[in-house]
Design a protein around this motif. Structure first.
Motif, short mmCIF file in Angstrom:
data_model
loop_
_atom_site.label_atom_id
_atom_site.label_comp_id
_atom_site.label_asym_id
_atom_site.label_seq_id
_atom_site.Cartn_x
_atom_site.Cartn_y
_atom_site.Cartn_z
N GLU A 137 38.69 51.89 45.85
CA GLU A 137 38.43 53.31 46.14
C GLU A 137 37.20 53.81 45.38
OE1 GLU A 137 43.11 54.48 46.97
OE2 GLU A 137 42.31 54.59 44.95
N ALA A 138 37.05 53.37 44.14
CA ALA A 138 35.89 53.77 43.34
C ALA A 138 34.60 53.25 43.98
CB ALA A 138 36.03 53.27 41.91
N LEU A 139 34.60 51.97 44.35
CA LEU A 139 33.41 51.38 44.99
C LEU A 139 33.08 52.14 46.28
CD1 LEU A 139 34.23 47.56 44.57
CD2 LEU A 139 32.72 48.94 43.13
N ALA A 140 34.12 52.50 47.02
CA ALA A 140 33.93 53.18 48.32
C ALA A 140 33.25 54.54 48.16
CB ALA A 140 35.27 53.35 49.03
N GLU B 119 26.98 40.33 41.90
CA GLU B 119 26.34 41.10 40.82
C GLU B 119 27.36 41.90 40.00
OE1 GLU B 119 22.77 41.86 39.78
OE2 GLU B 119 23.05 39.78 40.38
N LEU B 120 28.43 42.33 40.66
CA LEU B 120 29.41 43.20 39.99
C LEU B 120 30.34 42.44 39.04
CD1 LEU B 120 30.39 45.58 42.95
CD2 LEU B 120 28.63 45.91 41.20
N ALA C 245 29.38 46.71 48.18
CA ALA C 245 30.24 45.64 47.64
C ALA C 245 30.90 44.87 48.79
CB ALA C 245 31.29 46.25 46.72
N GLU C 246 30.92 43.58 48.65
CA GLU C 246 31.42 42.66 49.69
C GLU C 246 32.86 42.99 50.12
OE1 GLU C 246 30.90 39.96 52.49
OE2 GLU C 246 29.29 40.54 51.11
N ILE C 247 33.72 43.34 49.16
CA ILE C 247 35.14 43.58 49.44
C ILE C 247 35.34 44.70 50.45
CG2 ILE C 247 35.46 45.19 47.48
CD1 ILE C 247 38.10 42.64 48.60
N LEU C 248 34.43 45.68 50.48
CA LEU C 248 34.61 46.84 51.35
C LEU C 248 34.64 46.45 52.83
CD1 LEU C 248 32.32 49.46 49.52
CD2 LEU C 248 34.78 49.12 49.29
N LYS C 249 34.01 45.31 53.15
CA LYS C 249 33.99 44.85 54.55
C LYS C 249 35.33 44.23 54.96
CE LYS C 249 29.14 43.72 53.89
NZ LYS C 249 28.36 42.65 53.28
N GLN C 250 36.12 43.85 53.96
CA GLN C 250 37.36 43.09 54.25
C GLN C 250 38.63 43.94 54.26
OE1 GLN C 250 37.56 39.37 51.86
NE2 GLN C 250 35.53 39.97 51.16
#
Length: 361
Positions: free
Chosen positions: A286-289, A310-311, A341-346
Motif C-alpha cells: 500500500e505504501a509503494l502504491a 533497487e528497493l 515497484a515490480e510487485i505492484l504489477k502482480q
C-alpha cells in the motif's frame, strides 16, 4: 458463482481487509459473495455491494474449544444449508484464521480452501512463550489443515509448509493479496486535517509482540528529533506508555485505528515495518502504491518478495534497531521513486480475484 468467505471477525486486521478487498472485486466481476463472520463485531466500513452475515450474536473467542466445538460446527453447517436453499450450490468457500479453520476443517462443507496469512512456524514460536495450553491449541489448529487445500499469501509461507512436516495439505498454492490501486489512490488524496504538518515517519499495525514496537522505538530514538512518528494502532495509551522507555513519547502522534490509512501513509517521509514475522505485509505494498518510501525488516515472510531490485537495500535483519535506523536514514537521503515497484504489477485486485475463481475448476 456463489462464493462464501468465512473469517473470525471483521475487527481491524490485515486478513480482514484482504478479504473485504477480494469480496468487492469478486462482486465487480458479477459473482455473488457473502462474508460470514463468526463474531458480530465489525470495525470496517462494509461496501454496499458486499453482503456480511454473522454466525454468532456476540464475540467468538471460545467458539472452537472442545466443549463448544460440536455445537459450533452444527451451527455453521446449518447456516450453509440455509444459504444453499436461498442461492443454490456454493462454488467456493474461503476460510480465514484459526477459529474459522478449526470449524470448517471438522465440517461436512464442500469446496473449502484455507487461506494461510502468516508464517506458521513463527506463530507457533510466539505461542510457545504464552504457555503450553496456548501452544497446543495453535499446534492442533494447524494440524487440522492436514489433507486440506491451502492458499498461501506469499511464496515464503508456501515453502515453509511444504518443507516442514507439521501440515501435509492435499493441495497448496500461492496467491498474493489483492489491491484495488484506484481506490487506494483515491483515498490517499482525501483531505485530512489531522495529518501533522511536521515531517513524520509512519508505522501501521496493531500493538502486538509480532510487530516489535520496541525495535521501532529504539530505531526512531536514533533519528533526527525533527521527525514525528505516526502510529496507526489499536492501543494508543499502551503505545505511548511503551514509548516513554525510549524518551520519544513527545514525538508520537497516535490517532488510533483509521478507516482510511492511505492519506496518512502518502504524506509520510517513509513507512517503517519492524515485525519479527508476517505472511505478506500488505502495508508495504500500500505504501509503494501511494509513493511512500519503505524500510522493513527482512522477516519471514513477504518483505523480500515485495522489496526487490533497487528497493532491496531497504531490507534489514529482524530485531536490529541500529540497522533499522541506518536504513531509515538512507531512505530519507535517497527519496527513491517507488511507484514502479515490480510487485505492484502482480497484486492488482482483478488479477488476484481471477486466480481465486480458477480454484473452482
Amino acid at each position: 458463482m456463489n462464493v462464501v468467505i468465512v473469517i473470525d471477525s471483521l475487527v481491524g486486521g490485515g486478513a480482514e481487509k484482504v478479504m473485504l478487498t477480494l469480496a468487492e472485486e469478486l462482486v465487480k466481476l458479477q459473482h455473488n459473495v457473502t462474508i460470514l463472520s463468526l463474531a458480530s463485531s465489525v470495525e470496517y466500513d462494509i461496501p454496499d455491494m458486499v453482503n456480511v452475515e454473522s454466525l454468532l450474536s456476540d464475540r467468538a473467542s471460545k467458539v472452537d474449544r472442545f466443549w463448544q466445538r460440536k455445537n459450533s460446527v452444527l451451527k455453521l453447517e446449518a447456516w450453509f444449508e440455509k444459504k444453499q436453499s436461498e442461492i443454490g450450490s456454493i462454488d467456493l468457500v474461503l476460510s480465514n484464521l484459526d477459529r474459522s479453520n478449526n470449524l470448517l476443517a471438522r465440517s461436512n462443507i464442500k469446496n473449502v480452501h484455507f487461506v494461510i496469512h502468516n508464517s506458521v512456524n513463527a506463530e507457533l514460536a510466539r505461542q510457545k512463550k504464552l504457555g503450553p495450553f496456548s501452544y497446543l491449541y495453535l499446534k492442533k489448529s494447524k494440524q487440522n489443515l492436514n489433507g486440506k487445500s491451502l492458499i498461501c499469501v506469499s511464496k515464503g509461507v508456501e515453502k515453509e509448509i511444504t518443507q516442514g512436516d507439521l501440515i501435509r495439505p492435499s493441495a497448496i498454492t500461492t496467491i498474493y493479496n489483492p489491491f484495488d490501486f484506484e481506490k487506494i489512490n483515491q483515498q490517499a488524496n482525501e483531505q485530512n486535517n489531522n495529518i501533522p504538518n511536521e515531517p513524520y515517519l509512519i508505522h501501521v499495525g496493531r500493538l502486538a509482540k509480532q510487530k516489535r514496537h520496541d525495535i521501532l522505538f529504539a530505531a526512531f530514538a536514533k533519528l533526527d528529533k525533527k521527525y514525528k512518528l505516526v502510529l496507526l494502532c489499536n492501543k494508543p495509551a499502551k503505545a505511548i506508555k511503551l514509548a516513554q522507555a525510549y524518551g520519544i513519547e513527545k514525538q508520537l502522534v497516535v490517532p488510533g485505528f483509521q478507516q482510511n490509512p492511505y492519506n496518512w501513509i502518502k504524506h509520510a517521509k517513509a513507512l517503517v515495518l519492524s515485525s519479527d514475522f508476517e505472511g505478506l505485509p500488505t502495508v508495504l505494498i500500500e505504501a509503494l502504491a501511494v509513493g511512500a518510501p519503505v524500510v522493513s525488516t527482512n522477516c519471514t515472510f513477504g518483505p523480500n518478495e515485495i522489496l526487490t531490485g533497487e528497493l532491496s537495500k531497504y531490507l534489514v535483519p529482524a530485531g536490529q534497531s541500529e540497522a533499522l535506523a541506518d536504513a531509515v536514514k538512507q531512505v530519507l537521503a535517497d527519496k527513491p521513486n517507488v511507484k514502479n515497484a515490480e510487485i505492484l504489477k502482480q497484486v492488482q485486485a482483478e488479477q488476484v480475484a481471477l486466480q481465486y475463481l480458477a480454484l473452482v475448476n
